[in-house]
Design a protein around this motif. Structure first.
Motif, PDB file in Angstrom:
ATOM      1  N   CYS A   1      -3.432  86.367 -10.543  1.00 16.19           N
ATOM      2  CA  CYS A   1      -3.706  87.182  -9.370  1.00 16.19           C
ATOM      3  C   CYS A   1      -3.322  88.638  -9.589  1.00 16.19           C
TER       4      CYS A   1
ATOM      5  N   GLN B   1      -7.511  92.300 -11.233  1.00 16.69           N
ATOM      6  CA  GLN B   1      -8.719  92.309 -10.422  1.00 16.69           C
ATOM      7  C   GLN B   1      -9.833  92.994 -11.215  1.00 16.69           C
TER       8      GLN B   1
ATOM      9  N   GLU C   1      -4.349  91.068  -3.602  1.00 15.63           N
ATOM     10  CA  GLU C   1      -4.629  89.921  -2.734  1.00 15.63           C
ATOM     11  C   GLU C   1      -3.541  89.693  -1.692  1.00 15.63           C
TER      12      GLU C   1
ATOM     13  N   HIS D   1      -1.701  96.144  -0.119  1.00 12.98           N
ATOM     14  CA  HIS D   1      -2.427  96.136  -1.388  1.00 12.98           C
ATOM     15  C   HIS D   1      -2.087  97.411  -2.157  1.00 12.98           C
TER      16      HIS D   1
ATOM     17  N   ASP E   1     -13.675  90.597  -7.731  1.00 11.94           N
ATOM     18  CA  ASP E   1     -12.685  89.710  -7.134  1.00 11.94           C
ATOM     19  C   ASP E   1     -12.437  90.019  -5.662  1.00 11.94           C
ATOM     20  N   GLU E   2     -12.293  91.307  -5.329  1.00 11.87           N
ATOM     21  CA  GLU E   2     -11.945  91.709  -3.968  1.00 11.87           C
ATOM     22  C   GLU E   2     -12.957  92.745  -3.474  1.00 11.87           C
ATOM     23  N   TYR E   3     -13.943  92.278  -2.705  1.00 13.12           N
ATOM     24  CA  TYR E   3     -15.073  93.126  -2.333  1.00 13.12           C
ATOM     25  C   TYR E   3     -14.638  94.356  -1.550  1.00 13.12           C
TER      26      TYR E   3
ATOM     27  N   CYS F   1     -11.917  95.959  -1.725  1.00 16.57           N
ATOM     28  CA  CYS F   1     -11.001  96.807  -2.502  1.00 16.57           C
ATOM     29  C   CYS F   1     -11.699  97.450  -3.694  1.00 16.57           C
TER      30      CYS F   1
ATOM     31  N   CYS G   1      -9.050  97.007   3.223  1.00 16.98           N
ATOM     32  CA  CYS G   1      -8.229  96.369   2.181  1.00 16.98           C
ATOM     33  C   CYS G   1      -6.796  96.849   2.402  1.00 16.98           C
TER      34      CYS G   1
END
Length: 264
Positions: A14, A17, A185, A189, A233-235, A237, A263
């Motif tokens: 994790c 990213q 995540e 953040h 991974d993190e749309y 962000c 985010c």
């Protein structure tokens, strides 16, 4: 083929990213591309931001990988300059691997370009789009994995003894950005940027990008991949945008600010 790809885009830890475009399912002897060079904001000293191309082989829990690109990495370099970097691992970074030559592995051969060198000039918003071209390729005679800079300078190589299957060919190739942080995540953040901190901007080009993306197939043909797929991974962000319609040569745009209103 799709099942094979999942082992490479799944998140390993994790604390990484990605916003990438990838291809897989065949045997690749090289990867090449033009990447725009920026100096992104990195919030904490134990974080980094990279733009890189990668060759990968093996399952997600024990993959082999080589990477080359640019990075802002305070822990490794002691500053926040944008530097040329390379990375390798033979076991998903569990026991092996490092940046540049901070551990035994990579063999530097060039006296012109050194891994870890500060890159200049740097692209700025509404300024000239400075970019560099990198090519990772396998020597069919020695199985060394070389890095070539700007079409002409072979920087050095990883010898085949470092790897199991990768020195005989990769199962996947990736282009894109990566952020390393323990503050992913979850809130708050990290505010570490990917690319130049902007979400993909294919219209103006004011974001991280890759152009002239090529793979070297096992017959040593340098060509466009047969297919490509984008992923992040993190749309909210960091994002990715693969552009292939109505243009001859596909382009990939990516990046993001990390922490923002969507985010937190």
């Amino acid at each position: 083929m799709a099942n094979n790809v999942q082992i490479f885009i799944g998140k390993i830890f994790c604390i990484f990213q990605k916003a990438i475009v990838l291809t897989g399912g065949y045997n690749y002897a090289g990867i090449k591309g033009d990447m725009r060079v920026y100096q992104p904001f990195v919030e904490f000293d134990d974080e980094y931001s990279t733009t890189r191309l990668s060759l990968i082989s093996g399952p997600w829990y024990d993959f082999e990988c080589v990477q080359a690109g640019w990075a802002v990495n305070p822990r490794t370099y002691g500053d926040r300059e944008t530097r040329l970097f390379a990375y390798w691992t033979a076991d998903a970074s569990n026991r092996t691997g490092c940046f540049d030559m901070t551990c035994p592995g990579f063999v530097q051969t060039s006296h012109e370009i050194a891994l870890g060198a500060v890159l200049s000039p740097i692209s700025v918003i509404k300024g000239l789009p400075w970019q560099m071209n990198l090519f990772i390729f396998k020597d069919p005679k020695t199985n060394n994995l070389w890095i070539r800079y700007e079409e002409r300078i072979n920087i050095g190589y990883w010898p085949p003894e470092l790897f199991g299957s990768l020195c005989h060919g990769a199962a996947a190739a990736e282009w894109g950005g990566e952020v390393f942080s323990s503050k992913l995540e979850r809130a708050p953040h990290t505010g570490t940027h990917m690319g130049n901190g902007r979400f993909p901007d294919w219209a103006m080009g004011n974001s991280g990008y890759f152009k002239r993306m090529r793979i070297l197939d096992i017959s040593l043909n340098l060509k466009l991949p047969d297919w490509m797929m984008s992923y992040q991974d993190e749309y909210w962000c960091y994002r990715s945008d693969y552009v292939s319609d109505y243009i001859v040569d596909p382009e990939f745009y990516f990046g993001g600010p990390g922490r923002n209103d969507m985010c937190p």
